[in-house]
Design an enzyme around this catalytic site. Sequence first.
Site, PDB file in Angstrom:
ATOM      1  N   LYS A 226      45.182  69.942 -57.629  1.00 61.98           N
ATOM      2  CA  LYS A 226      46.127  69.440 -56.608  1.00 61.98           C
ATOM      3  C   LYS A 226      45.555  68.198 -55.950  1.00 61.98           C
ATOM      4  CE  LYS A 226      43.926  69.771 -52.859  1.00 61.98           C
ATOM      5  NZ  LYS A 226      43.211  69.980 -51.757  1.00 61.98           N
TER       6      LYS A 226
ATOM      7  N   ASP B 154      44.267  77.404 -49.912  1.00 66.64           N
ATOM      8  CA  ASP B 154      44.995  76.584 -50.895  1.00 66.64           C
ATOM      9  C   ASP B 154      45.600  77.418 -52.020  1.00 66.64           C
ATOM     10  OD1 ASP B 154      44.542  74.200 -49.624  1.00 66.64           O
ATOM     11  OD2 ASP B 154      42.917  73.540 -50.954  1.00 66.64           O
TER      12      ASP B 154
HETATM   13  P1  ATP Z   1      39.258  72.694 -52.110  1.00 60.89           P
HETATM   14  O1  ATP Z   1      39.932  71.390 -52.350  1.00 60.89           O
HETATM   15  O2  ATP Z   1      40.185  73.904 -52.187  1.00 60.89           O
HETATM   16  O3  ATP Z   1      38.320  72.748 -50.977  1.00 60.89           O
HETATM   17  P2  ATP Z   1      37.308  71.991 -54.033  1.00 60.89           P
HETATM   18  O4  ATP Z   1      37.962  71.264 -55.164  1.00 60.89           O
HETATM   19  O5  ATP Z   1      36.653  71.127 -52.995  1.00 60.89           O
HETATM   20  O6  ATP Z   1      38.353  72.959 -53.391  1.00 60.89           O
HETATM   21  P3  ATP Z   1      36.218  73.958 -55.821  1.00 60.89           P
HETATM   22  O7  ATP Z   1      36.138  73.203 -57.106  1.00 60.89           O
HETATM   23  O8  ATP Z   1      37.308  74.939 -55.693  1.00 60.89           O
HETATM   24  O9  ATP Z   1      36.215  72.964 -54.581  1.00 60.89           O
HETATM   25  O10 ATP Z   1      34.795  74.653 -55.649  1.00 60.89           O
HETATM   26  C1  ATP Z   1      34.242  74.975 -54.397  1.00 60.89           C
HETATM   27  C2  ATP Z   1      33.125  76.010 -54.612  1.00 60.89           C
HETATM   28  O11 ATP Z   1      33.712  77.229 -55.068  1.00 60.89           O
HETATM   29  C3  ATP Z   1      32.122  75.596 -55.656  1.00 60.89           C
HETATM   30  O12 ATP Z   1      30.944  75.231 -55.034  1.00 60.89           O
HETATM   31  C4  ATP Z   1      31.948  76.804 -56.564  1.00 60.89           C
HETATM   32  O13 ATP Z   1      30.627  77.286 -56.489  1.00 60.89           O
HETATM   33  C5  ATP Z   1      32.881  77.881 -56.010  1.00 60.89           C
HETATM   34  N1  ATP Z   1      33.783  78.460 -57.040  1.00 60.89           N
HETATM   35  C6  ATP Z   1      34.151  79.742 -57.102  1.00 60.89           C
HETATM   36  N2  ATP Z   1      34.989  79.956 -58.125  1.00 60.89           N
HETATM   37  C7  ATP Z   1      35.166  78.782 -58.743  1.00 60.89           C
HETATM   38  C8  ATP Z   1      35.936  78.373 -59.863  1.00 60.89           C
HETATM   39  N3  ATP Z   1      36.697  79.221 -60.567  1.00 60.89           N
HETATM   40  N4  ATP Z   1      35.911  77.073 -60.195  1.00 60.89           N
HETATM   41  C9  ATP Z   1      35.171  76.201 -59.478  1.00 60.89           C
HETATM   42  N5  ATP Z   1      34.420  76.546 -58.421  1.00 60.89           N
HETATM   43  C10 ATP Z   1      34.402  77.816 -58.046  1.00 60.89           C
END
Ligand code: ATP
Length: 284
Positions: free
Chosen positions: A10, A136
Amino acid sequence: MKIYEKAPAKINLLLDVLRKRADGYHEVEMIMTMVDLSDRLEMEELQRDTIIISSQAGYIPLDEKNLAFQAARLIKERYDVRKGVYIHLDKKIPVAAGLAGGSSDAAAALRGLNRLWKLGIPDEELCKLGAELGSDVPFCVTGGTALATGRGEILQRIDNPPSCWVVLAKPPINVSTADVYGRFRADSVPSHPSLGGMMEAISTGSFQRVCEEMGNVLEDVTLSLYPEVAQLKESMQRLGADGVLMSGSGPTVFGLVTKESKLARIYNGLRGFCKEVYVVRMLT
Ligand code: ATP
């Protein structure tokens, strides 16, 4: 039986934080939409009552910290499913990038397990389960384009913005969403993006106006911590993207582009100093 689910990333076209609530969450207004940069989940039923996660990406947790694991555990508990599941995550969405990769994996696991185990859970209920996993996740369950309010879990579906190309660039830093929100001070925001302006831009289908109305109040926090994100924004603007913004709490910067002829220049220009650059379509 094996099933597959796509888990798209997203982007936030608009992200405003109104205040910190008594429960510790922030009250937000966000306009979110999906882009065609997706993880792929392969799910296979196991007769043994267990959840096993694997992934080709070496840098995500594969135990109960994984959001897809949490989604499977939640659905099993609530619907008293005594079977197990093996979930393989083919990760394409950069991690901790502001693209909700983990949330989208959790949402895809909810959708997929609903199908695999023939539970017949309506979308609205899947969204409620998703809200227990992360703010989210409800949006990622249904996708499309939505206005998200509350802590992000109250969704109102809106029209898709005009279709375009999206160039995403992630600098080699990991940003903690909790840290950025922790440093954010609602009373020191110089100006808030106009939600009304963005809603009108989308409903009238004006690509140019969507670009003008884009805004993210978390940019100041992340850009002051990581000047390279500010540099990336400037480069994308200079290379000709029509609208440029940081997604979520960063560090990914995205640019909206209508003319395909501009893409090669932007991509090549960014690749000069940023390894992770993606050119995808907005999912509309
Ligand atoms: P958001 O925008 O919702 O804050 P993000 O893109 O910044 O998300 P994610 O890629 O969702 O961040 O990852 C955040 C943390 O979640 C990572 O540090 C990871 O260790 C943990 N995590 C748990 N499950 C997953 C998964 N399926 N894929 C990626 N990261 C994951």
